[in-house]
Every structure is written in C-alpha cells, then in structure tokens.
Design a protein around this motif. Structure first.
Motif, mmCIF file in Angstrom:
data_model
loop_
_atom_site.group_PDB
_atom_site.id
_atom_site.type_symbol
_atom_site.label_atom_id
_atom_site.label_comp_id
_atom_site.label_asym_id
_atom_site.label_seq_id
_atom_site.Cartn_x
_atom_site.Cartn_y
_atom_site.Cartn_z
ATOM 1 N N VAL A 27 0.837 -1.200 0.000
ATOM 2 C CA VAL A 27 0.000 0.000 0.000
ATOM 3 C C VAL A 27 0.872 1.250 0.000
ATOM 4 C CG1 VAL A 27 -1.774 1.288 1.248
ATOM 5 C CG2 VAL A 27 -1.881 -1.208 1.161
ATOM 6 N N LEU A 28 1.929 1.251 0.802
ATOM 7 C CA LEU A 28 2.835 2.399 0.836
ATOM 8 C C LEU A 28 3.481 2.616 -0.525
ATOM 9 C CD1 LEU A 28 4.459 4.603 2.291
ATOM 10 C CD2 LEU A 28 6.114 2.837 2.931
ATOM 11 N N GLY A 29 3.960 1.541 -1.144
ATOM 12 C CA GLY A 29 4.591 1.666 -2.451
ATOM 13 C C GLY A 29 3.628 2.187 -3.498
ATOM 14 N N THR A 30 2.392 1.718 -3.448
ATOM 15 C CA THR A 30 1.380 2.166 -4.414
ATOM 16 C C THR A 30 1.073 3.647 -4.236
ATOM 17 O OG1 THR A 30 0.390 -0.047 -4.379
ATOM 18 C CG2 THR A 30 -0.940 1.737 -5.289
ATOM 19 N N VAL A 31 0.875 4.052 -2.990
ATOM 20 C CA VAL A 31 0.538 5.455 -2.712
ATOM 21 C C VAL A 31 1.710 6.370 -3.072
ATOM 22 C CG1 VAL A 31 0.004 7.109 -0.880
ATOM 23 C CG2 VAL A 31 -1.164 4.895 -0.948
ATOM 24 N N MET A 32 2.924 5.985 -2.697
ATOM 25 C CA MET A 32 4.084 6.820 -3.000
ATOM 26 C C MET A 32 4.327 6.913 -4.499
ATOM 27 S SD MET A 32 4.840 7.925 -0.115
ATOM 28 C CE MET A 32 6.278 8.871 -0.606
ATOM 29 N N LEU A 33 4.100 5.813 -5.224
ATOM 30 C CA LEU A 33 4.241 5.846 -6.680
ATOM 31 C C LEU A 33 3.229 6.806 -7.290
ATOM 32 C CD1 LEU A 33 5.517 4.828 -9.277
ATOM 33 C CD2 LEU A 33 3.971 2.850 -9.201
ATOM 34 N N MET A 34 2.013 6.803 -6.752
ATOM 35 C CA MET A 34 0.997 7.727 -7.240
ATOM 36 C C MET A 34 1.454 9.180 -7.065
ATOM 37 S SD MET A 34 -2.922 8.375 -5.883
ATOM 38 C CE MET A 34 -2.347 9.072 -4.328
ATOM 39 N N TYR A 35 1.958 9.515 -5.874
ATOM 40 C CA TYR A 35 2.376 10.895 -5.621
ATOM 41 C C TYR A 35 3.607 11.274 -6.442
ATOM 42 C CZ TYR A 35 -0.951 11.610 -1.839
ATOM 43 O OH TYR A 35 -2.108 11.776 -1.116
ATOM 44 N N VAL A 36 4.514 10.336 -6.643
ATOM 45 C CA VAL A 36 5.694 10.617 -7.464
ATOM 46 C C VAL A 36 5.286 10.911 -8.903
ATOM 47 C CG1 VAL A 36 7.756 9.590 -8.490
ATOM 48 C CG2 VAL A 36 7.342 9.338 -6.048
ATOM 49 N N LEU A 37 4.363 10.110 -9.441
ATOM 50 C CA LEU A 37 3.901 10.322 -10.811
ATOM 51 C C LEU A 37 3.183 11.668 -10.944
ATOM 52 C CD1 LEU A 37 2.590 6.758 -11.710
ATOM 53 C CD2 LEU A 37 4.668 7.867 -12.543
ATOM 54 N N LEU A 38 2.390 12.031 -9.934
ATOM 55 C CA LEU A 38 1.700 13.320 -9.969
ATOM 56 C C LEU A 38 2.695 14.468 -9.863
ATOM 57 C CD1 LEU A 38 -1.439 12.604 -7.730
ATOM 58 C CD2 LEU A 38 -1.344 12.799 -10.216
ATOM 59 N N LEU A 39 3.744 14.296 -9.062
ATOM 60 C CA LEU A 39 4.768 15.330 -8.935
ATOM 61 C C LEU A 39 5.503 15.520 -10.256
ATOM 62 C CD1 LEU A 39 6.458 17.274 -7.212
ATOM 63 C CD2 LEU A 39 7.908 15.329 -6.588
ATOM 64 N N ALA A 41 4.352 14.796 -13.222
ATOM 65 C CA ALA A 41 3.413 15.390 -14.179
ATOM 66 C C ALA A 41 3.279 16.891 -13.958
ATOM 67 C CB ALA A 41 2.046 14.720 -14.064
ATOM 68 N N SER A 42 3.278 17.321 -12.690
ATOM 69 C CA SER A 42 3.125 18.752 -12.386
ATOM 70 C C SER A 42 4.333 19.573 -12.822
ATOM 71 C CB SER A 42 2.886 18.945 -10.888
ATOM 72 O OG SER A 42 4.047 18.592 -10.144
ATOM 73 N N MET A 43 5.474 18.916 -13.027
ATOM 74 C CA MET A 43 6.691 19.631 -13.399
ATOM 75 C C MET A 43 6.862 19.780 -14.909
ATOM 76 S SD MET A 43 9.242 17.807 -10.635
ATOM 77 C CE MET A 43 10.703 18.686 -11.193
ATOM 78 N N ILE A 44 5.934 19.203 -15.675
ATOM 79 C CA ILE A 44 6.003 19.338 -17.129
ATOM 80 C C ILE A 44 5.684 20.789 -17.498
ATOM 81 C CG2 ILE A 44 5.037 18.586 -19.337
ATOM 82 C CD1 ILE A 44 4.396 15.924 -18.049
ATOM 83 N N PRO A 45 6.547 21.454 -18.234
ATOM 84 C CA PRO A 45 6.305 22.870 -18.568
ATOM 85 C C PRO A 45 4.997 23.068 -19.330
ATOM 86 C CG PRO A 45 8.557 22.215 -19.099
ATOM 87 C CD PRO A 45 7.822 20.951 -18.765
ATOM 88 N N VAL A 50 -2.390 21.175 -16.044
ATOM 89 C CA VAL A 50 -3.585 20.596 -16.644
ATOM 90 C C VAL A 50 -3.564 19.072 -16.548
ATOM 91 C CG1 VAL A 50 -4.918 20.347 -18.778
ATOM 92 C CG2 VAL A 50 -3.839 22.539 -18.223
ATOM 93 N N ILE A 51 -2.397 18.488 -16.768
ATOM 94 C CA ILE A 51 -2.278 17.032 -16.747
ATOM 95 C C ILE A 51 -2.511 16.479 -15.339
ATOM 96 C CG2 ILE A 51 -0.651 15.116 -17.007
ATOM 97 C CD1 ILE A 51 0.588 16.535 -19.326
ATOM 98 N N THR A 52 -1.972 17.153 -14.328
ATOM 99 C CA THR A 52 -2.027 16.627 -12.961
ATOM 100 C C THR A 52 -3.446 16.387 -12.466
ATOM 101 O OG1 THR A 52 0.074 17.731 -12.469
ATOM 102 C CG2 THR A 52 -1.248 16.985 -10.601
ATOM 103 N N PRO A 53 -4.374 17.365 -12.537
ATOM 104 C CA PRO A 53 -5.736 17.085 -12.051
ATOM 105 C C PRO A 53 -6.489 16.063 -12.896
ATOM 106 C CG PRO A 53 -5.612 19.273 -13.053
ATOM 107 C CD PRO A 53 -4.211 18.776 -12.931
#
Length: 280
Positions: A27-39, A41-45, A50-53
């Motif tokens: 569960v920890l690995g799944t949740v952390m992977l989700m937040y890493v992917l969102l982070l 995505a948010s850094m894409i210029p 738009v992609i993150t939400p």
C-alpha cells in the motif's frame, strides 16, 4: 447509503490501519508511486497544471482497486488461510486506465477540478482588479520585483474587512466541492456510478454523516501535527492511512459490512428482513 454515528470517524482510521498493516509495503509503495507520478506530471512545462488534475482521479482509482483487492484477500483468508499469501501486483494501480467503464467519468472529474480551481482564481482576480483600480500596482508587473514584495503589496487588500465576504464565499464553495468529490472516485471506480451521480451521492453522504466526518477530520488533523515534529517521516504512515481510511468510510457507508456494526435498529432490521426474504 447509511447514516453512521460520530464515533465511526475514529473507527475508520483504526480499521484502515488494521486493513493495510499486513500489506503495508504494498500500500505504501502504491501510494508513494501515485504521488511521485503526480509530482513528475506537475513539473512538465506549460501543461503540467492541466495534466495533474486529470491524471489524479485515474491513479487514485487504481489505489482504491488495490485496497479492494487487499480486502478481498483478507476476507478469503478467514476461510482459506493460504489466501493471505496471494500476491498483489503493482499493475493494479494502472488498471483504471485500461477499463473503459469509468474512463469518461474520471476524465470529466479531472475537468471539474480544473474548472473549480479556475473559477476561484477568476473570482480572486476580479476582486483584486476592482480593489486596485486607481492604485499604483506596478510592483505586480515589475520583472525585478520578488514574489515576497508582490505578496506584501497584496496582503492589505486581501485582509481588509471588504475581503471577508470573499473568503467566506471561497470557504463555502471549497467545503461544498470537497463534500461532492470526497467519495467521487471510489463511487465511479468501485460502484460504476456516473460523474453526476457520484458527486450527488458523495455530497449527500458527507452531509448526512457530518458528525462522523467532523471527528474524522479532527483526528487526521491531530495526526498530521506530527509531520513537522518527525521531520516529515510520519507521512510514510499517514499518507497510506489517509487514503485507506477513505476506502473504509466508503465501505462503511455503502458496503455490506459496516464498520463497528449497524448505526441504528432501522438498518439492522432492514438487513434482517432482506436476509429473511432471500431465504424464503
């Protein structure tokens, strides 16, 4: 949809820990992977905001699928002890992307999130524009000015008595939006609801069980006070626990096995009647 008592808010967190403890690494690995992917995505210029939400509901839906699988294995293991050894793949995090059923609703949920954020920014921009009419506000457009200088310039206008109505309106809108979206993802992914139905059901569920959610929010607030004390290490426990507790609350309000028993005699009587009619 059940109405539960106030104490159930604490039970949701306790039951969430009991559920994820045997599979905490997963569960920890799944949740952390989700937040890493969102982070990432948010850094894409340009398009990151738009992609993150849009990506967020899909990944959150994948986490709920993982939690549902954990629950299924836990229930099977009560009858077949060896079932507890069954592996769960991280691929479940991306299973929602492959499922066409919830795809449209989750996509529109992302657009609703973007629209809500833009609406709040628009209201704030209109308020500031009106307030700064006739006032020298060149510091806001001065390229040599720092963000701190811009914030310092705006604070007196955003904190004056005229802004009270604005902030009350923003607060009411934010609370209503949070109520409508709290269970939206699990309702869409786990129950197959449409976006409109999910938002309506989520708003009604939180409204009907406001006392339980008040206790739940207070307990989470106290738990998150440990974050600065532990130098953010407690987030390793709190982030999975927070998402799992939403899953438990969802099970409690809509599932067949409410946490801590039935909330009232009416619910219990209704279920007894349903079982009796099934036997007959």
């Amino acid at each position: 949809m059940r109405r539960v008592n106030a104490g159930r808010g604490w039970q949701w967190i306790k039951e969430a820990w009991r559920l994820i403890r045997p599979r905490f690494g997963l569960v920890l690995g799944t949740v952390m992977l989700m937040y890493v992917l969102l982070l990432v995505a948010s850094m894409i210029p340009l398009i990151g905001n738009v992609i993150t939400p849009i990506l967020s509901p899909f990944l959150a839906g994948g986490v709920y699928v993982v939690l549902r699988r954990v629950r299924e294995i836990e229930q099977r293991s009560r009858i077949e002890p060896l079932a507890s050894e069954q592996p769960i793949s991280f691929d479940l995090l991306f299973s929602v992307f492959k499922d066409p059923a919830p795809r449209k609703a989750l996509l529109w949920l992302g657009f609703v999130s973007i629209a809500f954020s833009l609406a709040l920014l628009l209201v704030l921009a209109i308020f500031v524009t009106v307030k700064l009419s006739g006032v020298d506000h060149s510091v806001l457009t001065d390229l040599t000015a720092t963000d701190e200088q811009r914030v310092r310039f705006l604070i007196p206008y955003l904190m004056n008595p005229d802004a009270l109505v604005l902030w009350i309106g923003v607060l009411i809108a934010s609370v209503a939006y949070s109520m409508a979206t709290f269970f939206a993802v699990p309702l869409i992914v786990l129950r197959g609801e449409t976006l409109r139905s999910a938002l309506s059901l989520s708003f009604s569920a939180v409204g009907r069980n406001w006392s339980a959610f008040l206790v739940y929010a207070l307990v989470l607030f106290l738990l998150f006070l440990t974050v600065p004390i532990t130098l953010m290490l407690s987030l390793i426990l709190l982030l999975p626990l927070m998402i799992a507790s939403v899953f438990i609350a969802f099970e409690d309000i809509w599932g067949d096995h409410p946490v801590g028993g039935y909330s009232d005699r009416g619910d219990q009587g209704r279920v007894v009647q349903e079982r009796a009619s099934t036997v007959m």
